[in-house]
Design a protein around this motif. Structure first.
Motif, PDB file in Angstrom:
ATOM      1  N   ALA A  61      -5.329  31.843 -10.671  1.00 52.22           N
ATOM      2  CA  ALA A  61      -3.899  31.654 -10.968  1.00 52.22           C
ATOM      3  C   ALA A  61      -3.369  31.424  -9.780  1.00 52.22           C
ATOM      4  O   ALA A  61      -3.690  32.030  -8.436  1.00 52.22           O
ATOM      5  N   PRO A  62      -2.102  30.548  -9.575  1.00 48.74           N
ATOM      6  CA  PRO A  62      -1.581  29.708 -10.674  1.00 48.74           C
ATOM      7  C   PRO A  62      -2.244  28.299 -10.742  1.00 48.74           C
ATOM      8  O   PRO A  62      -3.180  27.902  -9.951  1.00 48.74           O
ATOM      9  N   HIS A  63      -2.164  28.012 -12.032  1.00 52.86           N
ATOM     10  CA  HIS A  63      -2.752  26.952 -12.434  1.00 52.86           C
ATOM     11  C   HIS A  63      -1.566  25.946 -12.374  1.00 52.86           C
ATOM     12  O   HIS A  63      -0.823  25.861 -13.052  1.00 52.86           O
ATOM     13  N   THR A  64      -1.661  24.633 -11.782  1.00 52.37           N
ATOM     14  CA  THR A  64      -0.702  23.724 -11.664  1.00 52.37           C
ATOM     15  C   THR A  64      -0.678  22.780 -12.809  1.00 52.37           C
ATOM     16  O   THR A  64      -1.482  22.635 -13.521  1.00 52.37           O
ATOM     17  N   ALA A  65       0.565  22.307 -13.091  1.00 50.52           N
ATOM     18  CA  ALA A  65       0.642  21.112 -14.012  1.00 50.52           C
ATOM     19  C   ALA A  65      -0.519  20.208 -13.882  1.00 50.52           C
ATOM     20  O   ALA A  65      -0.994  19.723 -14.829  1.00 50.52           O
ATOM     21  N   GLN A  66      -0.721  19.861 -12.678  1.00 49.95           N
ATOM     22  CA  GLN A  66      -1.391  18.739 -12.243  1.00 49.95           C
ATOM     23  C   GLN A  66      -2.998  19.155 -12.651  1.00 49.95           C
ATOM     24  O   GLN A  66      -3.876  18.273 -13.064  1.00 49.95           O
ATOM     25  N   MET A  67      -3.508  20.404 -12.396  1.00 52.07           N
ATOM     26  CA  MET A  67      -4.576  20.847 -12.697  1.00 52.07           C
ATOM     27  C   MET A  67      -4.819  20.783 -14.334  1.00 52.07           C
ATOM     28  O   MET A  67      -5.792  20.331 -14.622  1.00 52.07           O
ATOM     29  N   VAL A  68      -3.806  21.365 -15.113  1.00 53.67           N
ATOM     30  CA  VAL A  68      -4.088  21.548 -16.481  1.00 53.67           C
ATOM     31  C   VAL A  68      -4.072  19.973 -16.992  1.00 53.67           C
ATOM     32  O   VAL A  68      -4.802  19.804 -18.115  1.00 53.67           O
ATOM     33  N   SER A  70      -5.260  17.206 -15.659  1.00 53.25           N
ATOM     34  CA  SER A  70      -6.259  16.385 -15.263  1.00 53.25           C
ATOM     35  C   SER A  70      -7.315  16.160 -16.006  1.00 53.25           C
ATOM     36  O   SER A  70      -7.670  17.150 -16.923  1.00 53.25           O
ATOM     37  N   ASP A  71      -8.123  15.179 -16.202  1.00 55.67           N
ATOM     38  CA  ASP A  71      -9.150  14.957 -16.896  1.00 55.67           C
ATOM     39  C   ASP A  71     -10.516  15.699 -16.349  1.00 55.67           C
ATOM     40  O   ASP A  71     -11.509  15.863 -17.217  1.00 55.67           O
ATOM     41  N   GLU A  72     -10.565  16.325 -15.199  1.00 56.47           N
ATOM     42  CA  GLU A  72     -11.473  17.068 -14.826  1.00 56.47           C
ATOM     43  C   GLU A  72     -11.025  18.507 -14.598  1.00 56.47           C
ATOM     44  O   GLU A  72     -10.368  18.875 -13.774  1.00 56.47           O
ATOM     45  N   TRP A  73     -11.729  19.197 -15.389  1.00 55.25           N
ATOM     46  CA  TRP A  73     -11.459  20.667 -15.471  1.00 55.25           C
ATOM     47  C   TRP A  73     -12.519  21.396 -15.233  1.00 55.25           C
ATOM     48  O   TRP A  73     -13.628  21.358 -15.932  1.00 55.25           O
ATOM     49  N   ASN A  74     -12.751  22.009 -13.987  1.00 60.64           N
ATOM     50  CA  ASN A  74     -14.071  22.373 -13.324  1.00 60.64           C
ATOM     51  C   ASN A  74     -14.202  23.891 -13.325  1.00 60.64           C
ATOM     52  O   ASN A  74     -14.923  24.563 -12.901  1.00 60.64           O
ATOM     53  N   LEU A  75     -13.266  24.595 -14.248  1.00 63.28           N
ATOM     54  CA  LEU A  75     -13.505  26.056 -14.320  1.00 63.28           C
ATOM     55  C   LEU A  75     -14.033  26.503 -15.488  1.00 63.28           C
ATOM     56  O   LEU A  75     -13.999  25.832 -16.550  1.00 63.28           O
ATOM     57  N   PRO A  76     -14.532  27.643 -15.678  1.00 64.81           N
ATOM     58  CA  PRO A  76     -15.652  28.297 -16.550  1.00 64.81           C
ATOM     59  C   PRO A  76     -14.750  28.931 -17.806  1.00 64.81           C
ATOM     60  O   PRO A  76     -15.389  29.493 -18.658  1.00 64.81           O
ATOM     61  N   TYR A  77     -13.259  28.346 -18.231  1.00 65.76           N
ATOM     62  CA  TYR A  77     -12.502  28.510 -19.309  1.00 65.76           C
ATOM     63  C   TYR A  77     -11.866  27.554 -19.509  1.00 65.76           C
ATOM     64  O   TYR A  77     -11.562  26.699 -18.784  1.00 65.76           O
ATOM     65  N   SER A  78     -11.601  27.690 -20.846  1.00 65.66           N
ATOM     66  CA  SER A  78     -10.732  26.695 -21.434  1.00 65.66           C
ATOM     67  C   SER A  78      -9.160  26.580 -20.814  1.00 65.66           C
ATOM     68  O   SER A  78      -8.611  27.578 -20.599  1.00 65.66           O
ATOM     69  N   VAL A  79      -8.683  25.338 -20.818  1.00 63.27           N
ATOM     70  CA  VAL A  79      -7.251  25.245 -20.594  1.00 63.27           C
ATOM     71  C   VAL A  79      -6.437  26.172 -21.564  1.00 63.27           C
ATOM     72  O   VAL A  79      -5.506  26.894 -21.127  1.00 63.27           O
ATOM     73  N   ARG A  80      -6.769  26.366 -22.759  1.00 62.72           N
ATOM     74  CA  ARG A  80      -6.258  26.945 -23.787  1.00 62.72           C
ATOM     75  C   ARG A  80      -6.164  28.386 -23.523  1.00 62.72           C
ATOM     76  O   ARG A  80      -4.971  29.229 -23.713  1.00 62.72           O
ATOM     77  N   LYS A  81      -6.718  28.953 -22.522  1.00 58.99           N
ATOM     78  CA  LYS A  81      -6.980  30.254 -22.351  1.00 58.99           C
ATOM     79  C   LYS A  81      -5.775  30.863 -21.236  1.00 58.99           C
ATOM     80  O   LYS A  81      -5.458  31.920 -21.054  1.00 58.99           O
ATOM     81  N   LEU A  82      -4.976  29.818 -20.700  1.00 60.91           N
ATOM     82  CA  LEU A  82      -4.197  29.869 -19.872  1.00 60.91           C
ATOM     83  C   LEU A  82      -2.911  30.285 -20.600  1.00 60.91           C
ATOM     84  O   LEU A  82      -1.907  30.910 -19.802  1.00 60.91           O
ATOM     85  N   ILE A  83      -2.636  30.224 -21.797  1.00 61.54           N
ATOM     86  CA  ILE A  83      -1.597  30.530 -22.549  1.00 61.54           C
ATOM     87  C   ILE A  83      -1.915  31.742 -23.565  1.00 61.54           C
ATOM     88  O   ILE A  83      -2.622  31.244 -24.569  1.00 61.54           O
ATOM     89  N   PRO A  84      -1.537  32.936 -23.245  1.00 61.60           N
ATOM     90  CA  PRO A  84      -1.631  34.128 -24.147  1.00 61.60           C
ATOM     91  C   PRO A  84      -1.137  33.811 -25.431  1.00 61.60           C
ATOM     92  O   PRO A  84      -0.051  33.136 -25.730  1.00 61.60           O
ATOM     93  N   ASP A  85      -1.813  34.279 -26.550  1.00 62.60           N
ATOM     94  CA  ASP A  85      -1.855  34.087 -27.904  1.00 62.60           C
ATOM     95  C   ASP A  85      -0.254  34.536 -28.241  1.00 62.60           C
ATOM     96  O   ASP A  85       0.463  34.109 -28.850  1.00 62.60           O
ATOM     97  N   ALA A  86       0.267  35.786 -27.422  1.00 60.67           N
ATOM     98  CA  ALA A  86       1.591  36.317 -27.516  1.00 60.67           C
ATOM     99  C   ALA A  86       2.617  35.363 -27.142  1.00 60.67           C
ATOM    100  O   ALA A  86       3.785  35.237 -27.836  1.00 60.67           O
ATOM    101  N   LEU A  87       2.379  34.401 -26.529  1.00 58.60           N
ATOM    102  CA  LEU A  87       3.458  33.224 -26.042  1.00 58.60           C
ATOM    103  C   LEU A  87       3.341  31.924 -26.731  1.00 58.60           C
ATOM    104  O   LEU A  87       4.152  31.154 -26.652  1.00 58.60           O
ATOM    105  N   VAL A  88       2.359  31.668 -27.713  1.00 66.23           N
ATOM    106  CA  VAL A  88       2.357  30.598 -28.329  1.00 66.23           C
ATOM    107  C   VAL A  88       3.151  30.525 -29.924  1.00 66.23           C
ATOM    108  O   VAL A  88       3.020  31.716 -30.468  1.00 66.23           O
ATOM    109  N   ARG A  89       4.131  30.052 -29.761  1.00 65.12           N
ATOM    110  CA  ARG A  89       4.988  29.933 -31.095  1.00 65.12           C
ATOM    111  C   ARG A  89       4.954  28.762 -32.132  1.00 65.12           C
ATOM    112  O   ARG A  89       4.737  27.803 -31.748  1.00 65.12           O
TER     113      ARG A  89
END
Length: 89
Positions: A61-68, A70-89
């Motif tokens: 962290a932090p993950h910038t909007a540009q990173m999120v 981007s078509d190239e995601w090089n981290l070993p977890y999904s972009v979805r993992k950035l948003i905790p379930d408690a904050l998804v409405r």
């Protein structure tokens, strides 16, 4: 998720003080608290899985909007993992 810059201090060891402006809406303060609780829950989850020393969503962290976006995601977890379930409405 974006927050305005608050005044932040560490007045006592192991604590965090956040001092919002007088014009900050109460709903935004609640969102900030929800985000902080979600971050703590994510840290606890990593510690429980003994993954705290591996590359993870907190460490990178932090993950910038540009990173999120981007078509190239090089981290070993999904972009979805950035948003905790408690904050998804």
């Amino acid at each position: 998720m974006d927050f305005t810059h608050q005044t932040v201090a560490f007045p006592v060891h192991g604590t965090l003080m956040v001092e919002p402006t007088e014009s900050e809406p109460f709903g935004e303060l609640n969102r900030l608290v929800e985000a902080m609780v979600a971050i703590k829950a994510r840290i606890d989850e990593l510690q429980k899985a003994k993954q705290i020393k591996t590359v993870n969503v907190i460490m990178k962290a932090p993950h910038t909007a540009q990173m999120v976006k981007s078509d190239e995601w090089n981290l070993p977890y999904s972009v979805r993992k950035l948003i905790p379930d408690a904050l998804v409405r």
